[in-house]
Write a protein that holds these residues in place. Structure first.
Motif, PDB file in Angstrom:
ATOM      1  N   GLY A  85       0.428  -1.481   0.391  1.00 23.46           N
ATOM      2  CA  GLY A  85      -0.476  -0.155  -0.135  1.00 23.46           C
ATOM      3  C   GLY A  85       0.871   1.049  -0.358  1.00 23.46           C
ATOM      4  O   GLY A  85       0.061   2.637  -0.178  1.00 23.46           O
ATOM      5  N   VAL A  86       1.915   1.212   0.743  1.00 25.97           N
ATOM      6  CA  VAL A  86       2.984   2.738   0.873  1.00 25.97           C
ATOM      7  C   VAL A  86       3.337   2.800  -0.439  1.00 25.97           C
ATOM      8  O   VAL A  86       4.009   4.160  -0.937  1.00 25.97           O
ATOM      9  CB  VAL A  86       3.771   2.153   1.779  1.00 25.97           C
ATOM     10  CG1 VAL A  86       3.327   2.772   3.341  1.00 25.97           C
ATOM     11  CG2 VAL A  86       4.861   1.662   1.635  1.00 25.97           C
ATOM     12  N   LEU A  87       3.280   2.176  -1.231  1.00 23.98           N
ATOM     13  CA  LEU A  87       4.160   2.195  -2.977  1.00 23.98           C
ATOM     14  C   LEU A  87       3.168   1.749  -3.994  1.00 23.98           C
ATOM     15  O   LEU A  87       3.739   2.728  -5.192  1.00 23.98           O
ATOM     16  CB  LEU A  87       5.382   0.471  -3.139  1.00 23.98           C
ATOM     17  CG  LEU A  87       6.505  -0.137  -1.932  1.00 23.98           C
ATOM     18  CD1 LEU A  87       7.151  -0.991  -2.611  1.00 23.98           C
ATOM     19  CD2 LEU A  87       7.367   1.327  -2.354  1.00 23.98           C
ATOM     20  N   TYR A  88       1.799   1.686  -3.820  1.00 22.84           N
ATOM     21  CA  TYR A  88       1.222   2.063  -5.227  1.00 22.84           C
ATOM     22  C   TYR A  88       0.678   2.872  -5.464  1.00 22.84           C
ATOM     23  O   TYR A  88       0.776   4.408  -4.515  1.00 22.84           O
ATOM     24  CB  TYR A  88      -0.487   1.053  -4.457  1.00 22.84           C
ATOM     25  CG  TYR A  88      -1.564   1.704  -4.763  1.00 22.84           C
ATOM     26  CD1 TYR A  88      -1.249   0.823  -5.784  1.00 22.84           C
ATOM     27  CD2 TYR A  88      -2.624   2.039  -5.112  1.00 22.84           C
ATOM     28  CE1 TYR A  88      -2.563   0.756  -7.546  1.00 22.84           C
ATOM     29  CE2 TYR A  88      -3.696   2.679  -5.526  1.00 22.84           C
ATOM     30  CZ  TYR A  88      -3.910   1.397  -6.606  1.00 22.84           C
ATOM     31  OH  TYR A  88      -4.232   1.861  -7.706  1.00 22.84           O
ATOM     32  N   LEU A 114      -6.620  -4.838   0.411  1.00 23.10           N
ATOM     33  CA  LEU A 114      -6.662  -5.640   1.070  1.00 23.10           C
ATOM     34  C   LEU A 114      -6.076  -4.607   1.942  1.00 23.10           C
ATOM     35  O   LEU A 114      -5.116  -4.502   2.310  1.00 23.10           O
ATOM     36  CB  LEU A 114      -6.356  -6.601   0.277  1.00 23.10           C
ATOM     37  CG  LEU A 114      -7.183  -7.088  -0.162  1.00 23.10           C
ATOM     38  CD1 LEU A 114      -6.873  -8.186  -1.113  1.00 23.10           C
ATOM     39  CD2 LEU A 114      -8.759  -7.748   0.369  1.00 23.10           C
ATOM     40  N   ASP A 115      -5.969  -5.632   3.902  1.00 27.74           N
ATOM     41  CA  ASP A 115      -5.676  -6.226   4.669  1.00 27.74           C
ATOM     42  C   ASP A 115      -5.496  -4.222   5.347  1.00 27.74           C
ATOM     43  O   ASP A 115      -4.391  -3.890   5.363  1.00 27.74           O
ATOM     44  CB  ASP A 115      -4.538  -6.080   5.070  1.00 27.74           C
ATOM     45  CG  ASP A 115      -3.711  -6.675   5.939  1.00 27.74           C
ATOM     46  OD1 ASP A 115      -4.373  -6.675   7.026  1.00 27.74           O
ATOM     47  OD2 ASP A 115      -2.131  -6.932   5.835  1.00 27.74           O
ATOM     48  N   SER A 116      -6.801  -3.759   5.544  1.00 33.05           N
ATOM     49  CA  SER A 116      -6.402  -1.954   5.565  1.00 33.05           C
ATOM     50  C   SER A 116      -5.440  -1.030   5.216  1.00 33.05           C
ATOM     51  O   SER A 116      -4.777  -0.333   5.657  1.00 33.05           O
ATOM     52  CB  SER A 116      -5.714  -2.029   7.647  1.00 33.05           C
ATOM     53  OG  SER A 116      -7.122  -2.741   8.215  1.00 33.05           O
ATOM     54  N   ASN A 117      -5.853  -1.346   3.995  1.00 27.10           N
ATOM     55  CA  ASN A 117      -4.980  -1.025   2.767  1.00 27.10           C
ATOM     56  C   ASN A 117      -3.707  -1.212   2.970  1.00 27.10           C
ATOM     57  O   ASN A 117      -2.971  -0.058   2.512  1.00 27.10           O
ATOM     58  CB  ASN A 117      -5.751   0.837   2.987  1.00 27.10           C
ATOM     59  CG  ASN A 117      -6.675   1.526   2.634  1.00 27.10           C
ATOM     60  OD1 ASN A 117      -7.105   1.098   1.877  1.00 27.10           O
ATOM     61  ND2 ASN A 117      -6.997   1.685   3.156  1.00 27.10           N
ATOM     62  N   ASN A 118      -2.889  -1.934   3.647  1.00 23.77           N
ATOM     63  CA  ASN A 118      -2.080  -2.711   3.462  1.00 23.77           C
ATOM     64  C   ASN A 118      -1.304  -3.085   2.056  1.00 23.77           C
ATOM     65  O   ASN A 118       0.021  -2.962   1.528  1.00 23.77           O
ATOM     66  CB  ASN A 118      -0.792  -3.213   4.430  1.00 23.77           C
ATOM     67  CG  ASN A 118      -1.444  -2.530   5.975  1.00 23.77           C
ATOM     68  OD1 ASN A 118      -1.003  -1.420   6.018  1.00 23.77           O
ATOM     69  ND2 ASN A 118      -1.689  -3.497   7.345  1.00 23.77           N
ATOM     70  N   ILE A 119      -2.256  -3.779   0.792  1.00 24.67           N
ATOM     71  CA  ILE A 119      -1.827  -3.877   0.549  1.00 24.67           C
ATOM     72  C   ILE A 119      -2.407  -3.763  -0.895  1.00 24.67           C
ATOM     73  O   ILE A 119      -4.304  -3.307  -1.017  1.00 24.67           O
ATOM     74  CB  ILE A 119      -1.633  -5.925   0.387  1.00 24.67           C
ATOM     75  CG1 ILE A 119      -0.968  -6.475   1.551  1.00 24.67           C
ATOM     76  CG2 ILE A 119      -2.103  -6.465  -0.708  1.00 24.67           C
ATOM     77  CD1 ILE A 119      -1.041  -7.789   1.610  1.00 24.67           C
ATOM     78  N   GLN A 120      -2.622  -3.712  -2.383  1.00 24.54           N
ATOM     79  CA  GLN A 120      -3.786  -3.296  -3.423  1.00 24.54           C
ATOM     80  C   GLN A 120      -3.445  -4.478  -4.202  1.00 24.54           C
ATOM     81  O   GLN A 120      -1.965  -4.995  -4.661  1.00 24.54           O
ATOM     82  CB  GLN A 120      -3.368  -2.011  -3.861  1.00 24.54           C
ATOM     83  CG  GLN A 120      -3.099  -1.117  -3.195  1.00 24.54           C
ATOM     84  CD  GLN A 120      -4.680  -0.351  -2.755  1.00 24.54           C
ATOM     85  OE1 GLN A 120      -5.906  -0.768  -4.137  1.00 24.54           O
ATOM     86  NE2 GLN A 120      -4.668   0.185  -2.214  1.00 24.54           N
ATOM     87  N   LEU A 121      -4.174  -5.388  -4.493  1.00 26.04           N
ATOM     88  CA  LEU A 121      -4.331  -6.302  -5.713  1.00 26.04           C
ATOM     89  C   LEU A 121      -4.751  -5.607  -6.788  1.00 26.04           C
ATOM     90  O   LEU A 121      -6.184  -5.279  -7.211  1.00 26.04           O
ATOM     91  CB  LEU A 121      -5.695  -7.363  -5.092  1.00 26.04           C
ATOM     92  CG  LEU A 121      -6.040  -8.396  -5.946  1.00 26.04           C
ATOM     93  CD1 LEU A 121      -4.091  -9.175  -6.285  1.00 26.04           C
ATOM     94  CD2 LEU A 121      -6.472 -10.004  -4.913  1.00 26.04           C
TER      95      LEU A 121
END
Length: 272
Positions: A85-88, A114-121
């Motif tokens: 998420g921090v890199l998206y 996903l995961d409280s915006n920690n990951i973007q699919l």
């Protein structure tokens, strides 16, 4: 195509009670969930054989899809990318997916947090499919199909042990996920022909992650019956092996006879 259609519904099903739809486009099948005003499932149309290029004809032939209702579209697209998420950066989806394969210029790209915006699919669909869907539904949103399985695992992460491999079977594919100390380490999709292929890919990930074969826990979800996967079979190869059914976040109207043996993960849990 109608010969491939399985219909599940409540005893008092009335198509007019449908207020929204959720469509799950698998690699070679399609499930349409009709929901009422309380978001309870009142009917399901499950096409056991379906190709994505058939969507336009289905939009005019299926009675659920003929209604202009809010629709959520979940695409089990084989090409995707997980971005922290921090890199998206919105608008860079084509770049992220260029590492997966060459992209067509007219693709429509989208990302699901996903995961409280920690990951973007991140994934895509063809502009032709997008236009066909938007011509039918005035209110529409797109998600990658893997979001349901991943969102469930993130919710259950604190019940995971240090080394976990989790597999969800859909059509002739599997999602394969690995968690190390409750942190996501692997998320991928593989085509399979039989249960020996499941064994092969799980064994590859065990080796790649340097997991302890006597410690790692293997959990299977989805259409296990289709590939004759049993606990007895799994325990021939792994010390910790189990077949699981997800906890449910889905409600069904009274008298509903839903997919008890179809093996659809989303009949129990859907990302929202």
């Amino acid at each position: 195509m109608e010969n491939n259609l399985k219909v599940y519904k409540s005893d008092k099903f009335d198509v007019e009670d449908t207020t929204s739809l959720s469509l799950f486009l698998y690699p070679h099948s399609l499930a349409i969930f009709a929901k009422d005003k309380n978001q309870a499932n009142i009917g399901i149309h499950y096409y056991t054989k379906f190709e994505w290029n058939e969507i336009e004809s289905l939009l005019v032939s299926d009675p659920l899809l003929r209604m202009d209702l809010p629709a959520k579209i979940y695409l089990h697209q084989l090409e995707f990318s997980l971005i922290p998420g921090v890199l998206y950066a919105p608008g860079k989806e084509e770049t992220y997916l260029s590492f997966v394969g060459e992209q067509k210029k007219d693709n429509f790209y989208f990302a699901t947090p996903l995961d409280s915006n920690n990951i973007q699919l991140v994934s895509y669909l063809s502009s032709k499919t997008k236009k066909a869907l938007e011509a039918r539904f005035s209110e529409i949103s797109f998600y990658h199909g893997g979001t349901s399985f991943l969102s469930y695992l993130f919710k259950e992460r604190f019940n995971l042990i240090g080394q976990e491999i989790l597999v969800c079977i859909l059509d002739n594919y599997i999602y394969l996920v690995a968690f190390t100390d409750q942190e996501l380490s692997v998320f991928n999709i593989f085509e399979i022909k039989d249960k020996e292929d499941i064994l092969k890919y799980v064994s590859i990930v065990i080796a790649q992650m340097n997991y302890d074969k006597n410690h790692v826990r293997i959990s299977l979800f989805g259409a296990t019956e289709h590939f004759e996967v049993t606990n007895e079979w799994g325990k021939e190869y792994f010390h910790h092996f189990r077949i699981m059914k997800p906890h449910s976040n889905q409600n069904y109207s009274h008298g509903f006879k839903h997919l008890k043996s179809g093996g659809l993960f989303e009949s129990s849990w859907q990302f929202d």
